[in-house]
Motif scaffolding. Structure first.
Motif, PDB file in Angstrom:
ATOM      1  N   LEU A   1      -2.792   1.015  -5.018  1.00 60.33           N
ATOM      2  CA  LEU A   1      -4.132   1.565  -5.161  1.00 60.33           C
ATOM      3  C   LEU A   1      -4.654   2.149  -3.868  1.00 60.33           C
ATOM      4  N   CYS A   2      -5.491   3.158  -4.038  1.00 54.10           N
ATOM      5  CA  CYS A   2      -6.298   3.704  -2.955  1.00 54.10           C
ATOM      6  C   CYS A   2      -7.698   3.145  -3.129  1.00 54.10           C
TER       7      CYS A   2
ATOM      8  N   ALA B   1      14.612  -0.299 -18.744  1.00 54.76           N
ATOM      9  CA  ALA B   1      15.994  -0.483 -19.215  1.00 54.76           C
ATOM     10  C   ALA B   1      16.897   0.639 -18.715  1.00 54.76           C
ATOM     11  N   ALA B   2      16.320   1.818 -18.472  1.00 56.63           N
ATOM     12  CA  ALA B   2      17.094   2.952 -17.956  1.00 56.63           C
ATOM     13  C   ALA B   2      17.260   2.877 -16.438  1.00 56.63           C
ATOM     14  N   GLY B   3      16.744   1.810 -15.826  1.00 53.91           N
ATOM     15  CA  GLY B   3      16.938   1.615 -14.392  1.00 53.91           C
ATOM     16  C   GLY B   3      15.843   2.196 -13.516  1.00 53.91           C
ATOM     17  N   LEU B   4      14.783   2.676 -14.124  1.00 53.25           N
ATOM     18  CA  LEU B   4      13.698   3.271 -13.360  1.00 53.25           C
ATOM     19  C   LEU B   4      12.740   2.191 -12.842  1.00 53.25           C
ATOM     20  N   VAL B   5      12.184   2.432 -11.662  1.00 49.30           N
ATOM     21  CA  VAL B   5      11.165   1.548 -11.084  1.00 49.30           C
ATOM     22  C   VAL B   5       9.803   2.044 -11.582  1.00 49.30           C
ATOM     23  N   VAL B   6       9.063   1.167 -12.249  1.00 56.41           N
ATOM     24  CA  VAL B   6       7.828   1.571 -12.933  1.00 56.41           C
ATOM     25  C   VAL B   6       6.614   1.075 -12.127  1.00 56.41           C
ATOM     26  N   ILE B   7       5.825   2.030 -11.647  1.00 51.92           N
ATOM     27  CA  ILE B   7       4.737   1.721 -10.715  1.00 51.92           C
ATOM     28  C   ILE B   7       3.434   2.347 -11.196  1.00 51.92           C
ATOM     29  N   ALA B   8       2.391   1.544 -11.306  1.00 51.62           N
ATOM     30  CA  ALA B   8       1.059   2.073 -11.621  1.00 51.62           C
ATOM     31  C   ALA B   8       0.394   2.514 -10.328  1.00 51.62           C
ATOM     32  N   THR B   9      -0.343   3.632 -10.397  1.00 50.81           N
ATOM     33  CA  THR B   9      -1.121   4.080  -9.236  1.00 50.81           C
ATOM     34  C   THR B   9      -2.563   4.292  -9.686  1.00 50.81           C
ATOM     35  N   THR B  10      -3.487   4.054  -8.754  1.00 49.27           N
ATOM     36  CA  THR B  10      -4.889   4.215  -9.135  1.00 49.27           C
ATOM     37  C   THR B  10      -5.775   4.460  -7.921  1.00 49.27           C
TER      38      THR B  10
ATOM     39  N   ASP C   1      -8.540  -7.678  -8.837  1.00 53.30           N
ATOM     40  CA  ASP C   1      -7.315  -8.490  -8.837  1.00 53.30           C
ATOM     41  C   ASP C   1      -7.105  -9.161 -10.193  1.00 53.30           C
ATOM     42  N   ARG C   2      -8.189  -9.621 -10.809  1.00 49.55           N
ATOM     43  CA  ARG C   2      -8.079 -10.241 -12.136  1.00 49.55           C
ATOM     44  C   ARG C   2      -7.611  -9.204 -13.166  1.00 49.55           C
ATOM     45  N   MET C   3      -8.147  -7.996 -13.080  1.00 51.36           N
ATOM     46  CA  MET C   3      -7.742  -6.924 -13.992  1.00 51.36           C
ATOM     47  C   MET C   3      -6.267  -6.601 -13.810  1.00 51.36           C
ATOM     48  N   HIS C   4      -5.828  -6.547 -12.563  1.00 53.80           N
ATOM     49  CA  HIS C   4      -4.432  -6.180 -12.314  1.00 53.80           C
ATOM     50  C   HIS C   4      -3.475  -7.322 -12.648  1.00 53.80           C
ATOM     51  N   ASP C   5      -3.941  -8.559 -12.551  1.00 55.57           N
ATOM     52  CA  ASP C   5      -3.130  -9.689 -13.037  1.00 55.57           C
ATOM     53  C   ASP C   5      -2.870  -9.539 -14.533  1.00 55.57           C
TER      54      ASP C   5
ATOM     55  N   PRO D   1      -4.954   9.201   3.530  1.00 51.67           N
ATOM     56  CA  PRO D   1      -3.823   9.963   2.995  1.00 51.67           C
ATOM     57  C   PRO D   1      -3.401   9.524   1.595  1.00 51.67           C
ATOM     58  N   CYS D   2      -4.084   8.492   1.046  1.00 53.00           N
ATOM     59  CA  CYS D   2      -3.579   7.914  -0.205  1.00 53.00           C
ATOM     60  C   CYS D   2      -4.416   8.247  -1.437  1.00 53.00           C
ATOM     61  N   ARG D   3      -5.605   8.835  -1.242  1.00 52.97           N
ATOM     62  CA  ARG D   3      -6.423   9.145  -2.416  1.00 52.97           C
ATOM     63  C   ARG D   3      -5.853  10.365  -3.139  1.00 52.97           C
ATOM     64  N   LYS D   4      -5.412  10.158  -4.390  1.00 52.42           N
ATOM     65  CA  LYS D   4      -4.879  11.284  -5.155  1.00 52.42           C
ATOM     66  C   LYS D   4      -5.974  12.338  -5.311  1.00 52.42           C
ATOM     67  N   PRO D   5      -5.712  13.618  -5.152  1.00 53.79           N
ATOM     68  CA  PRO D   5      -4.420  14.309  -5.249  1.00 53.79           C
ATOM     69  C   PRO D   5      -3.511  14.260  -4.024  1.00 53.79           C
ATOM     70  N   LYS D   6      -3.862  13.524  -2.979  1.00 53.33           N
ATOM     71  CA  LYS D   6      -2.917  13.393  -1.868  1.00 53.33           C
ATOM     72  C   LYS D   6      -1.762  12.478  -2.298  1.00 53.33           C
ATOM     73  N   PRO D   7      -0.583  12.653  -1.672  1.00 53.92           N
ATOM     74  CA  PRO D   7       0.612  11.967  -2.173  1.00 53.92           C
ATOM     75  C   PRO D   7       0.908  10.621  -1.509  1.00 53.92           C
ATOM     76  N   GLY D   8      -0.053  10.070  -0.739  1.00 55.09           N
ATOM     77  CA  GLY D   8       0.239   8.881   0.071  1.00 55.09           C
ATOM     78  C   GLY D   8       0.773   7.686  -0.706  1.00 55.09           C
ATOM     79  N   LEU D   9       0.250   7.449  -1.894  1.00 54.98           N
ATOM     80  CA  LEU D   9       0.731   6.292  -2.667  1.00 54.98           C
ATOM     81  C   LEU D   9       2.197   6.476  -3.062  1.00 54.98           C
ATOM     82  N   LEU D  10       2.569   7.716  -3.371  1.00 54.49           N
ATOM     83  CA  LEU D  10       3.957   7.978  -3.770  1.00 54.49           C
ATOM     84  C   LEU D  10       4.889   7.800  -2.573  1.00 54.49           C
ATOM     85  N   VAL D  11       4.436   8.269  -1.422  1.00 57.02           N
ATOM     86  CA  VAL D  11       5.246   8.149  -0.203  1.00 57.02           C
ATOM     87  C   VAL D  11       5.395   6.677   0.187  1.00 57.02           C
ATOM     88  N   GLU D  12       4.298   5.932   0.100  1.00 60.95           N
ATOM     89  CA  GLU D  12       4.328   4.491   0.395  1.00 60.95           C
ATOM     90  C   GLU D  12       5.330   3.780  -0.520  1.00 60.95           C
ATOM     91  N   ALA D  13       5.277   4.107  -1.805  1.00 65.10           N
ATOM     92  CA  ALA D  13       6.182   3.479  -2.775  1.00 65.10           C
ATOM     93  C   ALA D  13       7.632   3.845  -2.498  1.00 65.10           C
TER      94      ALA D  13
END
Ligand SMILES: [Zn+2]
Length: 187
Positions: free
Chosen positions: A95-96, A53-62, A78-82, A105-117
């Motif tokens: 997800l990584c 509601a505050a206009g933020l884009v809400v993204i799960a990472t894993t 895929d069933r779990m994420h559905d 580059p995407c496995r946290k603690p690397k920042p790849g998922l954030l950069v991709e998003a």
């Protein structure tokens, strides 16, 4: 200026332990591997709705290295994420699928998922937020320039984090205050 104005703010939320329950074995959280084991934290729904509601884009990472190691089936994930998308107001789930040995580059603690998003959703990472209960997400946030808000847990570690708060309700209130005061001046 037009480009800056069109950039949105994101909230990246670690999946395991924040959006779904996990088992804890010794020093580690154990990710659920089947839909039967996957228990979504429904109490997060009104909090995520406030962020949206505050206009933020809400993204799960894993990080789900079980995909490359072979003990997590893609179909079951895929069933779990559905179910996760149906239960919580998420804009995206990133997800990584890799193991440490893949040196991706995407496995946290690397920042790849954030950069991709940031590319996909036109996010201003310097004004975006990361919610987790683990140091790996705080480290990814630091590298990407996001503000990290950790929920106190045995997994927060000693790496830099901007805030440690008692629960997700306090984290969401903090994010809404920080967003309204503009530029984040974290310690
Ligand atoms: Zn990866």
């Amino acid at each position: 200026m037009l480009v800056l104005k069109s950039m949105k703010l994101g909230v990246f939320i670690e999946r395991d332990g924040i959006l779904n329950h996990v088992r804890v074995e010794g020093q580690h959280q154990v990710s659920p591997l089947t839909l039967d084991e996957f228990e979504v934290k429904r109490e997060a729904e009104p909090l995520l709705s406030k962020l949206k509601a505050a206009g933020l884009v809400v993204i799960a990472t894993t990080n789900q290295p079980g995909l490359s190691r072979g003990y997590q089936s893609r179909r079951e994930l895929d069933r779990m994420h559905d179910l996760l998308r149906r239960t919580l107001p998420l804009d995206d789930i990133l997800l990584c699928a890799h193991d440490e040995a893949d040196r991706c580059p995407c496995r946290k603690p690397k920042p790849g998922l954030l950069v991709e998003a940031a590319f996909k959703w036109h996010l201003d990472l310097d004004r975006s937020f990361v919610i987790s209960d683990k140091w790996q997400d705080a480290e990814a946030a630091r590298t990407a320039g996001c503000t990290s808000l950790l929920i106190n847990s045995p997994f927060v570690g000693k790496a830099h984090k901007d805030f440690v708060l008692p629960d997700i309700g306090a984290v969401v209130e903090k994010i809404l205050r920080l967003k309204n005061t503009g530029r984040v001046m974290a310690a």
